[in-house]
Design a protein around this motif. Sequence first.
Motif, mmCIF file in Angstrom:
data_model
loop_
_atom_site.group_PDB
_atom_site.id
_atom_site.type_symbol
_atom_site.label_atom_id
_atom_site.label_comp_id
_atom_site.label_asym_id
_atom_site.label_seq_id
_atom_site.Cartn_x
_atom_site.Cartn_y
_atom_site.Cartn_z
ATOM 1 N N TRP A 292 -7.704 1.027 3.161
ATOM 2 C CA TRP A 292 -7.040 -0.281 3.094
ATOM 3 C C TRP A 292 -6.037 -0.463 4.233
ATOM 4 O O TRP A 292 -5.887 -1.568 4.755
ATOM 5 N N CYS B 156 -6.472 -3.573 6.893
ATOM 6 C CA CYS B 156 -5.417 -4.587 7.054
ATOM 7 C C CYS B 156 -5.217 -4.980 8.519
ATOM 8 O O CYS B 156 -4.597 -5.999 8.806
ATOM 9 N N GLY C 173 -8.231 -5.050 -3.539
ATOM 10 C CA GLY C 173 -7.787 -3.675 -3.379
ATOM 11 C C GLY C 173 -6.820 -3.165 -4.423
ATOM 12 O O GLY C 173 -6.712 -1.963 -4.636
ATOM 13 N N ARG C 174 -6.117 -4.065 -5.073
ATOM 14 C CA ARG C 174 -5.131 -3.628 -6.059
ATOM 15 C C ARG C 174 -5.718 -3.709 -7.461
ATOM 16 O O ARG C 174 -6.393 -4.658 -7.803
ATOM 17 N N ILE D 29 -4.676 1.639 -6.671
ATOM 18 C CA ILE D 29 -5.424 1.011 -5.579
ATOM 19 C C ILE D 29 -6.892 1.373 -5.719
ATOM 20 O O ILE D 29 -7.235 2.520 -5.994
ATOM 21 N N ILE E 130 0.844 -1.202 0.000
ATOM 22 C CA ILE E 130 0.000 0.000 0.000
ATOM 23 C C ILE E 130 0.882 1.256 0.000
ATOM 24 O O ILE E 130 0.621 2.207 -0.733
ATOM 25 N N TYR F 73 -7.300 -7.130 0.685
ATOM 26 C CA TYR F 73 -6.544 -6.120 -0.056
ATOM 27 C C TYR F 73 -5.875 -6.746 -1.271
ATOM 28 O O TYR F 73 -5.965 -6.221 -2.378
ATOM 29 N N LYS G 75 -6.356 4.805 0.087
ATOM 30 C CA LYS G 75 -5.251 4.085 0.728
ATOM 31 C C LYS G 75 -5.496 3.940 2.228
ATOM 32 O O LYS G 75 -5.253 2.883 2.804
#
Length: 76
Positions: A52, A56, A70-71, A45, A37, A66, A49
Motif C-alpha cells: 500500500w 500510494c 485497503g483498510r 490493513i 498506513i 487505499y 503495508k
Amino acid sequence: MARTKKKFSDLPPLAQTAVVVAGTIEIALFAAAQIDIYRRSPEQIRGRKGLWVGLCFVNTLGPLSYFSFGRKKLQD
C-alpha cells in the motif's frame, strides 16, 4: 511543425488555480494515506503495508484505492 511547451505563467488564471488546487489535493491525500498506513497495525490493513505504501505513489488513484479498499472496517 514544432510545438513549444506552455509555461505555467502562460496559462489562464483559472487553469493556474485548478493546477494548484489539484496538486494540493493530491499531496494531502498522499500524506494522509501514508500517515494512516504508518499508524495502523498490519491486522487492520488488507494486504501488506509495503504494498500500500508503494501504491500510494500512483497519482491520486493510489491513496483513493487505499482508503476505499485497503483498510479493514473497525469492529465495535
